[in-house]
Design a protein around this motif. Structure first.
Motif, PDB file in Angstrom:
ATOM      1  N   LEU A 291      -7.500  -0.622  -5.467  1.00 25.94           N
ATOM      2  CA  LEU A 291      -6.061  -0.560  -5.679  1.00 25.94           C
ATOM      3  C   LEU A 291      -5.707   0.575  -6.638  1.00 25.94           C
ATOM      4  O   LEU A 291      -4.754   1.327  -6.397  1.00 25.94           O
ATOM      5  CB  LEU A 291      -5.534  -1.899  -6.207  1.00 25.94           C
ATOM      6  CG  LEU A 291      -5.514  -3.036  -5.170  1.00 25.94           C
ATOM      7  CD1 LEU A 291      -5.215  -4.381  -5.836  1.00 25.94           C
ATOM      8  CD2 LEU A 291      -4.475  -2.759  -4.074  1.00 25.94           C
ATOM      9  N   LYS A 294      -5.468   3.780  -5.084  1.00 25.22           N
ATOM     10  CA  LYS A 294      -4.215   3.987  -4.337  1.00 25.22           C
ATOM     11  C   LYS A 294      -3.012   4.008  -5.279  1.00 25.22           C
ATOM     12  O   LYS A 294      -1.879   3.766  -4.857  1.00 25.22           O
ATOM     13  CB  LYS A 294      -4.029   2.845  -3.332  1.00 25.22           C
ATOM     14  CG  LYS A 294      -5.183   2.680  -2.368  1.00 25.22           C
ATOM     15  CD  LYS A 294      -4.716   2.621  -0.936  1.00 25.22           C
ATOM     16  CE  LYS A 294      -5.933   2.606  -0.033  1.00 25.22           C
ATOM     17  NZ  LYS A 294      -5.626   2.804   1.362  1.00 25.22           N
ATOM     18  N   VAL A 296      -2.118   1.806  -7.329  1.00 26.76           N
ATOM     19  CA  VAL A 296      -1.517   0.510  -7.628  1.00 26.76           C
ATOM     20  C   VAL A 296      -2.164   0.038  -8.927  1.00 26.76           C
ATOM     21  O   VAL A 296      -3.370  -0.164  -8.993  1.00 26.76           O
ATOM     22  CB  VAL A 296      -1.799  -0.502  -6.493  1.00 26.76           C
ATOM     23  CG1 VAL A 296      -1.102  -1.830  -6.786  1.00 26.76           C
ATOM     24  CG2 VAL A 296      -1.362   0.066  -5.144  1.00 26.76           C
ATOM     25  N   GLU A 307       1.480  -8.728  -2.571  1.00 27.22           N
ATOM     26  CA  GLU A 307       2.203  -7.477  -2.805  1.00 27.22           C
ATOM     27  C   GLU A 307       1.226  -6.329  -3.044  1.00 27.22           C
ATOM     28  O   GLU A 307       1.373  -5.248  -2.461  1.00 27.22           O
ATOM     29  CB  GLU A 307       3.091  -7.671  -4.033  1.00 27.22           C
ATOM     30  CG  GLU A 307       4.342  -6.827  -3.995  1.00 27.22           C
ATOM     31  CD  GLU A 307       5.201  -7.120  -5.226  1.00 27.22           C
ATOM     32  OE1 GLU A 307       5.657  -6.152  -5.855  1.00 27.22           O
ATOM     33  OE2 GLU A 307       5.381  -8.321  -5.543  1.00 27.22           O
ATOM     34  N   GLU A 308       0.204  -6.590  -3.862  1.00 33.44           N
ATOM     35  CA  GLU A 308      -0.790  -5.555  -4.135  1.00 33.44           C
ATOM     36  C   GLU A 308      -1.667  -5.311  -2.900  1.00 33.44           C
ATOM     37  O   GLU A 308      -1.921  -4.166  -2.524  1.00 33.44           O
ATOM     38  CB  GLU A 308      -1.687  -5.959  -5.311  1.00 33.44           C
ATOM     39  CG  GLU A 308      -0.985  -5.994  -6.665  1.00 33.44           C
ATOM     40  CD  GLU A 308      -0.145  -7.246  -6.880  1.00 33.44           C
ATOM     41  OE1 GLU A 308      -0.460  -8.279  -6.254  1.00 33.44           O
ATOM     42  OE2 GLU A 308       0.836  -7.190  -7.657  1.00 33.44           O
ATOM     43  N   ARG A 310      -1.201  -5.612   0.153  1.00 30.75           N
ATOM     44  CA  ARG A 310      -0.558  -4.939   1.273  1.00 30.75           C
ATOM     45  C   ARG A 310      -0.883  -3.432   1.282  1.00 30.75           C
ATOM     46  O   ARG A 310      -0.784  -2.775   2.310  1.00 30.75           O
ATOM     47  CB  ARG A 310       0.954  -5.182   1.205  1.00 30.75           C
ATOM     48  CG  ARG A 310       1.587  -5.348   2.562  1.00 30.75           C
ATOM     49  CD  ARG A 310       3.009  -5.895   2.462  1.00 30.75           C
ATOM     50  NE  ARG A 310       3.049  -7.335   2.277  1.00 30.75           N
ATOM     51  CZ  ARG A 310       3.761  -7.963   1.341  1.00 30.75           C
ATOM     52  NH1 ARG A 310       4.514  -7.279   0.495  1.00 30.75           N
ATOM     53  NH2 ARG A 310       3.738  -9.268   1.255  1.00 30.75           N
ATOM     54  N   ASN A 311      -1.313  -2.918   0.144  1.00 28.78           N
ATOM     55  CA  ASN A 311      -1.685  -1.504   0.066  1.00 28.78           C
ATOM     56  C   ASN A 311      -3.041  -1.189   0.686  1.00 28.78           C
ATOM     57  O   ASN A 311      -3.376  -0.029   0.880  1.00 28.78           O
ATOM     58  CB  ASN A 311      -1.686  -1.065  -1.399  1.00 28.78           C
ATOM     59  CG  ASN A 311      -0.293  -1.144  -1.999  1.00 28.78           C
ATOM     60  OD1 ASN A 311       0.580  -0.355  -1.651  1.00 28.78           O
ATOM     61  ND2 ASN A 311      -0.071  -2.116  -2.864  1.00 28.78           N
ATOM     62  N   GLU A 313      -4.651  -1.012   3.601  1.00 28.82           N
ATOM     63  CA  GLU A 313      -4.416  -1.049   5.050  1.00 28.82           C
ATOM     64  C   GLU A 313      -5.671  -1.349   5.855  1.00 28.82           C
ATOM     65  O   GLU A 313      -5.611  -1.945   6.912  1.00 28.82           O
ATOM     66  CB  GLU A 313      -3.805   0.270   5.526  1.00 28.82           C
ATOM     67  CG  GLU A 313      -2.305   0.318   5.296  1.00 28.82           C
ATOM     68  CD  GLU A 313      -1.800   1.741   5.132  1.00 28.82           C
ATOM     69  OE1 GLU A 313      -2.195   2.585   5.964  1.00 28.82           O
ATOM     70  OE2 GLU A 313      -1.043   1.997   4.165  1.00 28.82           O
ATOM     71  N   SER A 351      -3.121  -9.263   3.789  1.00 27.62           N
ATOM     72  CA  SER A 351      -2.618  -9.473   2.431  1.00 27.62           C
ATOM     73  C   SER A 351      -2.310 -10.944   2.152  1.00 27.62           C
ATOM     74  O   SER A 351      -1.854 -11.287   1.068  1.00 27.62           O
ATOM     75  CB  SER A 351      -1.359  -8.627   2.216  1.00 27.62           C
ATOM     76  OG  SER A 351      -0.362  -9.032   3.137  1.00 27.62           O
TER      77      SER A 351
END
Lengths: 430, 430
Positions: A291, A294, A296, A307-308, A310-311, A313, A351
């Motif tokens: 994360l 990316k 995050v 929410e986290e 979801r990054n 992919e 996610s």
């Protein structure tokens, strides 16, 4: 009534020229003057009832003309072969009875040609669930319940029923509904956690599939205040053992769902593929690094939720585990390591968190220490702690949300699609 | 941990001289000086661990000596044939680990040689359920849950999950627990009655097995405030159809229980015989006459319960139906006849009522009339009544108490014997 009935799927070419009786709903009708059709639907399928002027019984015309959409009807008639009809068979009616009428306008289109929004659908759930795609979701859910229990019974688990009304907050937390219980206050259980742990003393492998409750004022597409939990607990096992049981269960589900629900899956028009096992396993710290890469920002000790995630992919359509969560965000009964991590895991699909589990602390002194660290009062857990003096084996387990599991299999985007009568802060009816 | 483990029942003569690892509880020990025995118990059985001076590993003697009753142990050792040992096999220990200790004195004798009263047993349920006879009751209950679901799935029922948190008293009555639900008051469901009726529109045949709640301050051996209900509802069926499904279910249960639970039934030392079907059927009025003949005064319209039925000795060990109860003592959703009787039935075993059912009223106007006659407000049932305009088929169903059914099969004299963690007015813990 049932004995003389023929279900739509039981009508076969051998019935040609026989008189049969069918019951169902008038799903559609057409009137071409000299020829009148009714499509009768029952749970298993459809059959066409075709009345032809000067050929069919003239006495049924009046009944036929008065039938409205979704009326409940009984049709006696002769089976005829007709290439144009569904499955090549239709019924030439001899007697038609309207058993119950529908009220128009209906709140929803039972044929599903006209879409409706979710609130209207949930307000009229019995009619909504009559519609083929919605019906298929719940027929798959029913099959899933059967498949899950087969899996656990085949693997020698004992099915237990633990209380829903409990004396004290199991894990602390405000997430409990209080209930006045005679002269006392009780609570609705949010999970069978403590009871299933106690029961490994007697049964070693236990499971429960039941309704549990969370009192938080959720307002998301994946939380309900009343949900179904699939829970297991296993003696002489650690987190790796029960993760492997979880993987076996997922494989088993996909195999059996394909076998038992072919038609319903087709109706839902999904591309479903069986997950590869072993599932990918990431340590919490690896997920944090991924994360952070990316951009995050998550620190060790932070919760990592939808929410986290979801990054990430690359994990979008996958089942995978995240292991070794920080002790400080895990409940008191999880085995904690010295380095601030715990013997815990989450099962995710993309996610979406489907469930969590871990190795449990079986040592009474350590458990009391962990209760105190979590600012809980050991005396509130006296009955539970006593059980740790009866011969508590090392054990591990997990809980998975049934509705979330169904969401992951059927790619549903709102958990309310997976519950017949969902309960949330704003919805207590029907 | 699980993978290297051998369960007691899996040890076979082919394992002779092999080194295996077993986990379990120290159920018994004997020290004859030169020879020391431990009986290790796991859920599946027992195995004798025999240490012989100058033959077995001397290093394990200390561990062996420190083991107390019901300690949790891990034993690695070599399998030996011994005619005196249970199943002709024992283990010569190479390594013994105490995984967790028990606290003494234990509140109960885990071997069941010393009896304890029910309250003490329920307070220490995890240890109580460890005892062979109690364990067998709940292993039969688990099997029964599997058998029931198999029966319904095989008969094409759809398993549904209805809400436990509901907006209004389903059948009137004070028997509901209220819950503060966000800004409103909700109730705990006492049965899935209205929801299962609504669902026959979509699925025609539905069942649910789940926990439900009664708020009455019971003080009997057959009532609990939280119990498990087996519920079905069937479209295009009347009371006779669903009584016949009930009979089939009972036959199926007895067949399968004998198959799946032979050892546990033997351990409970019961004479169980499969009931003859069709079950006897008596009209309510016949039962009244029978009772009046025995000088038990009951008038038409009176309830007939255990107390009265205990006088009918000829029905003591039997399953039977009592049909056509007076309308005035039946709930609003039952089909009422003009002569004051209703299309209803109870399923009984001896004097114990196991469940009840009937043909339901499917006509909306009549249903509203019946609600008013029962002094209920139709507007409290608006969502339910709406469903009767969506195409409500004629339908019938029943509900049977799972714990009472288990009492009837295993001849238990207190319903608390059939519930791991019973809830009554005085018992909310553990």
């Amino acid at each position: 009534m049932l004995e003389e009935r023929k279900r739509s799927i039981d009508i076969s070419p051998e019935d040609e020229d026989k008189i049969i009786k069918v019951y169902g709903w008038a799903l559609d009708r057409r009137d071409l003057g000299g020829v009148k059709f009714i499509i009768l639907a029952d749970r298993w399928g459809r059959v066409q009832v075709t009345w032809v002027k000067n050929k069919s019984d003239p006495n049924v015309e009046t009944a036929l003309d008065s039938i409205k959409l979704n009326d409940v009807i009984e049709v006696s008639g002769r089976v005829k072969k007709t290439p144009q009809a569904p499955r090549g068979l239709e019924i030439d009616p001899i007697e038609i009875k309207i058993l119950n009428t529908s009220e128009h306008p209906l709140p929803l289109d039972p044929t599903e040609r006209i879409k409706s929004n979710l609130d209207i659908r949930l307000d009229a759930r019995p009619l909504d669930a009559f519609r083929p795609r919605v019906r298929s979701i719940f027929i798959v859910k029913s099959a899933l319940l059967g498949i899950l229990r087969d899996f656990f019974h085949e693997n020698d688990f004992v099915e237990i029923i633990t209380p829903r009304i409990i004396a004290s907050a199991t894990e602390g937390g405000a997430a409990l509904f209080p209930i006045p219980y005679f002269d006392r206050v009780a609570y609705l259980a949010q999970s069978p956690q403590l009871f299933k742990e106690q029961m490994v003393i007697s049964f070693e492998r236990v499971f429960e599939i039941g309704t549990f409750f969370r009192a938080e004022p959720f307002n998301t597409t994946k939380h309900l205040n009343e949900f179904t939990s699939i829970d297991i607990e296993v003696a002489f096992a650690d987190m790796y053992d029960v993760m492997s049981i979880c993987e076996k269960m997922i494989t088993y589900i996909y195999d059996k769902i394909f076998e038992r629900c072919r038609d319903d899956l087709d109706r839902l028009d999904l591309k479903i593929s069986k997950p590869q096992v072993p599932l990918k396993r990431f340590r919490y710290e690896e997920i944090i690094s991924k994360l952070n890469e990316k951009d995050v920002k998550v620190n060790f000790g932070d919760d990592v939720g939808s929410e986290e995630l979801r990054n990430l992919e690359e994990l979008r359509e996958e089942y995978y585990f995240i292991t070794h969560w920080p002790s400080k965000i895990k409940p008191f009964y999880i085995k904690m390591n010295d380095n601030g991590t715990s013997e815990s895991f989450d099962l995710n699909h993309g996610s979406l968190e489907l469930g969590s589990g871990g190795t449990r602390e079986e040592n009474k002194e350590k458990l009391i220490k962990q209760l105190i660290e979590k600012k809980l009062n050991p005396s509130d857990f006296s009955y539970h702690l006593k059980a740790f003096g009866y011969g508590m084996p090392p054990h591990a387990g997990w809980g998975v949300g049934l509705e979330r599991l169904l969401m992951s299999i059927l790619k549903l985007d709102n958990i309310r699609e997976a519950m017949l009568y969902p309960r949330d802060r704003f919805r207590l009816e029907p």
